[in-house]
Structure formats: structure tokens, C-alpha cells
Design an enzyme around this catalytic site. Structure first.
Site, mmCIF file in Angstrom:
data_model
loop_
_atom_site.group_PDB
_atom_site.id
_atom_site.type_symbol
_atom_site.label_atom_id
_atom_site.label_comp_id
_atom_site.label_asym_id
_atom_site.label_seq_id
_atom_site.Cartn_x
_atom_site.Cartn_y
_atom_site.Cartn_z
ATOM 1 N N TYR A 160 0.843 -1.210 0.000
ATOM 2 C CA TYR A 160 0.000 0.000 0.000
ATOM 3 C C TYR A 160 0.875 1.256 0.000
ATOM 4 C CZ TYR A 160 -4.406 2.494 0.628
ATOM 5 O OH TYR A 160 -5.501 3.306 0.446
ATOM 6 N N LYS A 167 -3.123 8.420 2.966
ATOM 7 C CA LYS A 167 -4.373 8.227 3.737
ATOM 8 C C LYS A 167 -4.187 8.697 5.184
ATOM 9 C CE LYS A 167 -7.213 6.337 0.664
ATOM 10 N NZ LYS A 167 -8.328 7.110 0.090
HETATM 11 C C1 1JT Z 1 -5.649 3.607 -4.528
HETATM 12 C C2 1JT Z 1 -5.396 2.351 -5.049
HETATM 13 C C3 1JT Z 1 -6.314 3.731 -3.322
HETATM 14 C C4 1JT Z 1 -5.815 1.243 -4.384
HETATM 15 C C5 1JT Z 1 -6.485 1.356 -3.170
HETATM 16 C C6 1JT Z 1 -6.735 2.605 -2.647
HETATM 17 N N1 1JT Z 1 -7.381 2.418 -1.475
HETATM 18 C C7 1JT Z 1 -7.550 1.104 -1.286
HETATM 19 N N2 1JT Z 1 -7.011 0.465 -2.308
HETATM 20 C C8 1JT Z 1 -7.010 -0.978 -2.466
HETATM 21 C C9 1JT Z 1 -5.700 -1.558 -1.987
HETATM 22 C C10 1JT Z 1 -4.553 -1.318 -2.700
HETATM 23 C C11 1JT Z 1 -3.341 -1.840 -2.273
HETATM 24 C C12 1JT Z 1 -3.277 -2.577 -1.135
HETATM 25 C C13 1JT Z 1 -4.414 -2.828 -0.432
HETATM 26 C C14 1JT Z 1 -5.636 -2.311 -0.870
HETATM 27 C C15 1JT Z 1 -4.662 2.164 -6.345
HETATM 28 C C16 1JT Z 1 -4.603 3.413 -7.157
HETATM 29 C C17 1JT Z 1 -4.204 4.549 -6.306
HETATM 30 C C18 1JT Z 1 -5.253 4.822 -5.252
HETATM 31 O O1 1JT Z 1 -2.034 -3.018 -0.757
HETATM 32 C C19 1JT Z 1 -1.877 -4.292 -0.329
HETATM 33 C C20 1JT Z 1 -2.089 -1.556 -3.050
#
Ligand code: 1JT
Length: 259
Positions: A160, A167
């Protein structure tokens, strides 16, 4: 009992519907069911077409659909001026927008570039401040601003990376904005949603693993849905949450409480 939510005469702006899987679309369905009037903003033309199709399929009507690029102050100001011309008063905004460069969501956080850091924060955190400022004059009767967050803001979730830091900034911004806007009876809160398969989650290699871990260990032993995020957003928009501001509300099957 009749109308605990008091959403019937409210106009809510929803930012960030990209397709039917979007959290913002779950929010739209919940708010619509409660009788709210909806205004949508989109960035890409493709998102506008998807949104128009979704509205038609679900026999829903948008009051207005307006282009807004959250990376651009003028675009945000123009969008809310348009909304003011058309709707006059609004009662809430749902900020369901985030972005980062794909290369910043893999490998080590250590490799985050200056530009990737700035872009993720600009799009995903600063945009809430700009939206709060532009929407304040329209919330003459008080209002509720909701942002979407994720556990990666406070724990290390592998992959993430820079989004987690963005965030964290978003969640802190929620508290500072709540402090500033409380005197205008505008509440500011965030929903920390559990992992949900959306367009944003596409291409996250560890996403399946994350979903399975939640099924195994979260108190409710299951993942959450965009409908559940939509319903909590409705609650946070409604009369029922009138005493709540500056909070991060978890809609995550209780996963965040586990050690
Ligand atoms: C963004 C993305 C914001 C993915 C996101 C997000 N908020 C939650 N997710 C899902 C997620 C993504 C990752 C993760 C866990 C959940 C991608 C585009 C940018 C904004 O890591 C294990 C990478």
C-alpha cells in the site's frame, strides 16, 4: 420512527464513481434509496459514460453531472460554482477519490519518488481540503463531508506504501477540517473501509491474500461490501450522526481491532 434519516430534502455531491464496483457507487445507491438528491462529479469522460449507464440501468436520476479534476484548484472551484448555480444549497459531499502511480504501489516504500509522493498526496489528501473549501459556501444549512480511507493509513499493509502515508494525511486532514468547520455546523468524517475489489484494487498482486486473511481472522469472518460502506456513509450523512465529527469509522468486519 418514520423518517429517522431525514434525507428527503437533502442534496449530496458524490465524487469518484468510476464504475459499478466503485465505493462511490455503493454510496449513491444507499443515498438514493433514502430519498436524497444526488449530484455527481467525474474526471474522465469514460467515467461519465459509465455513470450515465449505471443511472439508467438502476432507474436513478442525477440532479447534475459535472466534470471535476481534483488535481486542479480551478476545476474544483468551477465545479462547485456550477453546482451552486444549479442546486443552490447542498448538504454533503462524498470524497471517494484517490490515486497514486502504479510503480509506487509495489516493491519497497523506500523507493517512493519525490514526484510519486507529491502526486499521491495531492490527489488523495489535499483534494479533500480544496473540496471542503469550495463546498463550504454551498452548505448554508450545515453539512457532512465524508472521505474514504483504508487501514494502510495506520498500519503497514504490504504494497500500500505511499497510499498509506497519503491516507494518514487524509485522516489527519479530516480532524483539522472538522475543527475548522464545526462552527458552521459542517461535520467532517472518514470511513475506513475494509478491502473491497474495486478498480483501485485491480493489479494489486497480494489482494486475494488480503481478502482471505480477513475471512480467516476478522471478527465477522467475512469481507465487507460496497453496499455496507454505502449504508454507513448514509448514516454519517444523516440526522442520526449529527453529534459525530472528526471521526474515522471502520466498516471492515472489525478487522482493525485484531492483534
Ligand atoms: C488507490 C489504489 C487507493 C488502491 C487502493 C486505494 N485504497 C484502497 N485500495 C485498495 C488496496 C490497494 C493496495 C493494497 C491494499 C488495498 C490504487 C490506485 C491509487 C489509489 O495493498 C496491499 C495496493
Amino acid at each position: 420512527m418514520e423518517d429517522l434519516l431525514k434525507m428527503k430534502d437533502k442534496t449530496i455531491v458524490i465524487m469518484g464513481v468510476a464504475n459499478k464496483r466503485s465505493l462511490a457507487w455503493g454510496v449513491a445507491e444507499s443515498l438514493h434509496q433514502a430519498g436524497a438528491k444526488l449530484v455527481f462529479t467525474y474526471r474522465k469522460d469514460r467515467s461519465r459514460s459509465k455513470l450515465e449507464k449505471l443511472l439508467e440501468e438502476n432507474e436513478m436520476k442525477a440532479e447534475h453531472i459535472i466534470q471535476c479534476d481534483v488535481n486542479d484548484d480551478d476545476s474544483i472551484q468551477n465545479a462547485f460554482q456550477e453546482i451552486q448555480k444549479k442546486a443552490d444549497v447542498i448538504h454533503g459531499v462524498v470524497h471517494s477519490v484517490a490515486f497514486a502511480h502504479a510503480e509506487d504501489l509495489k516493491g519497497e516504500f523506500l523507493n517512493t519518488s519525490r514526484d510519486g509522493f507529491a502526486f499521491a498526496h495531492d490527489t488523495s489528501a489535499y483534494s479533500l481540503i480544496a473540496v471542503a473549501k469550495a463546498s463550504k459556501p454551498l452548505m448554508k444549512e450545515g453539512g457532512s463531508l465524508i472521505a474514504m480511507s483504508y487501514l494502510g493509513a495506520e498500519r503497514v499493509v504490504e504494497g500500500y506504501n505511499v497510499m498509506g502515508v497519503a491516507k494518514a494525511s487524509l485522516e489527519a486532514s479530516v480532524r483539522y477540517l472538522a475543527s475548522d468547520l464545526g462552527k458552521d455546523n459542517i461535520r467532517v468524517n472518514a470511513i475506513s473501509a475494509g478491502a473491497i475489489r474495486t478498480l483501485a484494487a485491480k493489479g494489486v498482486p497480494s489482494f486475494n491474500e488480503i481478502l482471505h486473511k480477513i475471512e480467516d481472522t476478522a471478527p465477522l469472518r467475512r469481507n465487507v461490501t460496497k453496499e455496507e460502506v454505502g449504508d454507513m456513509t448514509l448514516a454519517m450523512m444523516s440526522h442520526l450522526s449529527r453529534g459525530v465529527t472528526g471521526e474515522i469509522v471502520y466498516v471492515d468486519s472489525g478487522y482493525n481491532i485484531m492483534g
